[in-house]
Motif scaffolding. Structure first.
Motif, PDB file in Angstrom:
ATOM      1  N   PRO A 109     -14.442  -3.098   0.184  1.00 40.37           N
ATOM      2  CA  PRO A 109     -14.677  -1.677   0.421  1.00 40.37           C
ATOM      3  C   PRO A 109     -15.782  -1.071  -0.449  1.00 40.37           C
ATOM      4  CG  PRO A 109     -12.331  -2.119   0.280  1.00 40.37           C
ATOM      5  CD  PRO A 109     -13.033  -3.369  -0.165  1.00 40.37           C
TER       6      PRO A 109
ATOM      7  N   ASP B  95      -2.006   6.500   1.342  1.00 40.65           N
ATOM      8  CA  ASP B  95      -3.468   6.613   1.446  1.00 40.65           C
ATOM      9  C   ASP B  95      -4.117   5.409   2.130  1.00 40.65           C
ATOM     10  OD1 ASP B  95      -3.373   9.018   0.269  1.00 40.65           O
ATOM     11  OD2 ASP B  95      -4.181   8.393  -1.687  1.00 40.65           O
ATOM     12  N   GLY B  96      -3.532   4.248   1.999  1.00 40.81           N
ATOM     13  CA  GLY B  96      -4.101   3.047   2.599  1.00 40.81           C
ATOM     14  C   GLY B  96      -4.988   2.278   1.634  1.00 40.81           C
ATOM     15  N   ILE B  97      -5.225   1.020   1.987  1.00 36.95           N
ATOM     16  CA  ILE B  97      -5.863   0.069   1.072  1.00 36.95           C
ATOM     17  C   ILE B  97      -7.276   0.505   0.658  1.00 36.95           C
ATOM     18  CG2 ILE B  97      -6.730  -2.311   0.889  1.00 36.95           C
ATOM     19  CD1 ILE B  97      -4.243  -3.159   2.539  1.00 36.95           C
ATOM     20  N   ILE B  98      -8.076   0.951   1.630  1.00 34.14           N
ATOM     21  CA  ILE B  98      -9.472   1.265   1.291  1.00 34.14           C
ATOM     22  C   ILE B  98      -9.564   2.471   0.367  1.00 34.14           C
ATOM     23  CG2 ILE B  98     -11.682   2.057   2.265  1.00 34.14           C
ATOM     24  CD1 ILE B  98     -11.285   0.098   4.480  1.00 34.14           C
ATOM     25  N   SER B  99      -8.798   3.488   0.668  1.00 33.65           N
ATOM     26  CA  SER B  99      -8.879   4.663  -0.201  1.00 33.65           C
ATOM     27  C   SER B  99      -8.266   4.374  -1.575  1.00 33.65           C
ATOM     28  CB  SER B  99      -8.297   5.882   0.515  1.00 33.65           C
ATOM     29  OG  SER B  99      -7.157   6.333  -0.095  1.00 33.65           O
TER      30      SER B  99
ATOM     31  N   GLY C 151      -2.372  -4.658  -1.818  1.00 33.55           N
ATOM     32  CA  GLY C 151      -3.477  -4.826  -0.870  1.00 33.55           C
ATOM     33  C   GLY C 151      -4.809  -4.520  -1.527  1.00 33.55           C
TER      34      GLY C 151
ATOM     35  N   GLN D  13       0.852  -1.192   0.000  1.00 36.57           N
ATOM     36  CA  GLN D  13       0.000   0.000   0.000  1.00 36.57           C
ATOM     37  C   GLN D  13       0.887   1.241   0.000  1.00 36.57           C
ATOM     38  OE1 GLN D  13      -1.745  -0.365   4.273  1.00 36.57           O
ATOM     39  NE2 GLN D  13      -1.113   1.773   4.058  1.00 36.57           N
TER      40      GLN D  13
END
Lengths: 368, 126
Positions: A317, A33-37, A221, A30
């Motif tokens: 997500p 921002d991270g995986i979900i974003s 991710g 990742q």
């Protein structure tokens, strides 16, 4: 042994990548921002993925090669057009899957995109199966970059004019600052998108241009949550040497005329499975609550019989709920069958569901 | 109200009389990534020091949450069950996990202060 780095390693680093070892490579799981974003950005705009760890195998040859590859793969390679791609499998005699792959027919041969963890063994196996008759090149000097999402076409078109004319699962050569790059319209996210094969020396500047046009680097991710929502298999998890394409619910990928004509590795087993059915089948599974059922989670029937196992599971997500797939006793594989998933010692209700979890009416390209 | 203490399993604990509020640290939430699921100990249940008292899950994996001290659960934070993303945005305040009526105040003595924990977290992530 130290992990390999792709040509984009320093660009990943510059963009705040968190790295993990994956199939012998240091890969970004990742970014900041991270995986979900990152997942959502891909669904809403356009994510850029470094998939250079995957194998890009070129086999040189013409008609004779077509014949020989049809003795291996269950795919109609004679009747597909030049620049057309097909999803296929490298199987053993028992129909077990060595690897799942994409074959693209070129003027002077075939290009096969292989999973990173399988590419070297695939190479050796194919070399042996082809009796060392053809020139084969696992092109380490080429990067593979994917751009996926509703804005992928708009962004890529600005850099390589004409990509919007590509049809889904087809490719072509494009000119990029005097060099040739090969682009296919395909992907692994359930979105419209492209995969770009480009010389290592040009990869970083090419990706920077994609970023400048509005794309964003996305890690492995989010690639995993995207493909799982799209109902796509991950080799080594949702399929392996002990499962056949029929059991993996992928018989659509076996060309009809090849089932009739036969002559590929695993044919007898595949034909038998298609005619008589299979004992276990890959299905989509939707937990009723919020519980996430991960790989190896045991599946139970309403009368408490162990009937299968989850092979991939996470939180989706975009569907905003847990999603999973797994193999289940065929008599429980019907849509809406109620099952139970054992997570941390407790059984949680879930239902067999249609795949994909996430479906988009994306543009399949245009004929011009 | 006493100072916040920290455990080696990356929980924080704040004591108010004999009531302890417990959650996971900023560092832990960053290491876990986006949290999408949380399971909390039931109200009325007893938990023992260093025992599992909950689960947090990111898209990638599930991790146990431990309790740094023993006690009886008097409250759990339903708002993080409904919206686990809160654990990423405010782990050391709003996104507390559970409150305990503690058994033995001495158990807190073995925990780290803020400075010690930061040093520990930095070393353990290297």
């Amino acid at each position: 042994m130290e992990n390999k780095k792709t040509a984009l390693y320093s660009l990943h680093k510059k963009n705040g990548a968190k790295f993990v070892p994956f199939a012998g490579y240091e890969m970004p799981i990742q970014y900041t921002d991270g995986i979900i974003s990152e997942h959502k950005f891909t669904r809403e705009k356009a994510g850029i993925f470094d998939v250079s760890h995957m194998g890009q195998l070129f086999i040189k040859g013409t008609n004779k090669l077509e014949d020989d590859l049809e003795k291996i793969f269950p795919t109609d390679l004679k009747n597909i057009l030049i620049n057309q791609s097909k999803y296929s499998f490298l199987m053993n005699e028992n129909g077990g899957i060595h690897d799942d792959l994409i074959i693209t027919k070129l003027k002077n041969g075939f290009n096969i995109v292989l999973n990173a963890a399988c590419k070297n063994t695939d190479f050796d196996l194919l070399k042996e199966l082809l009796n060392n008759k053809y020139e084969m090149d696992l092109k380490d000097n080429f990067s593979l970059i994917a751009i996926q999402g509703p804005e992928a076409v708009k962004i890529l078109e600005k850099i390589t004019n004409g990509v919007s004319n590509l049809k889904f699962m087809s490719g072509n050569n494009f000119n990029y600052s005097g060099d040739n790059i090969y682009i296919t319209r395909s992907g692994y996210t359930g979105e419209d998108g492209f995969e770009i094969s480009i010389k290592n020396e040009l990869a970083e500047e090419f990706v920077e241009k994609l970023i400048k046009q509005g794309g964003k680097l996305i890690g492995l991710g989010a690639r995993d949550t995207l493909r799982l929502e799209a109902g796509l298999c991950l080799y080594g998890h949702d399929m392996d040497i002990n499962k056949s394409p029929v059991e993996a619910n992928l018989k659509w990928a076996i060309s009809k005329n090849r089932i009739n004509s036969g002559g590929f590795i695993g044919y007898e087993k595949i034909k038998l499975q298609i005619e008589k059915g299979v004992k276990k089948l890959r299905v989509g599974i939707q937990p009723e609550g919020k519980i996430i059922a991960r790989e190896k989670t045991a599946i139970f029937s309403e009368d408490n019989k162990n009937i299968g196992e989850i092979t991939s599971g996470t939180f989706g997500p975009s569907v905003k709920a847990p999603v999973a797939m797994g193999y289940i006793d065929n008599s429980f594989a019907k849509i809406n069958t109620k099952i139970f998933l054992e997570v941390r010692g407790k059984k949680h209700p879930a239902n067999i569901t249609n795949l994909p979890f996430y479906k988009k009416n994306y543009v399949k390209g245009v004929n011009k | 109200m006493s100072e916040v203490k920290f455990s080696k399993q990356h929980e924080w604990i704040k004591l108010d009389g004999d009531i302890a509020t417990i959650g996971i640290t900023q560092h832990a939430s960053e290491m876990l990534g986006d949290i999408v699921f949380v399971e909390l100990p039931e109200k009325g249940s007893s938990v023992a020091k260093d025992g599992v008292a909950g689960v947090v899950e990111s898209t990638k994996a599930a991790s146990d949450v431990y309790t740094p001290v023993s006690g009886e659960v008097i409250e759990n934070n339903q708002s993080i069950v409904d919206d686990p993303a809160k654990i990423n945005s405010d782990p050391e305040n709003q996104a507390w996990f559970f409150k305990l009526k503690i058994k033995d105040k001495n158990e807190i003595e073995t925990l780290m202060n803020k400075e010690e924990y930061h040093k520990f977290a930095k070393e353990s992530s290297n």
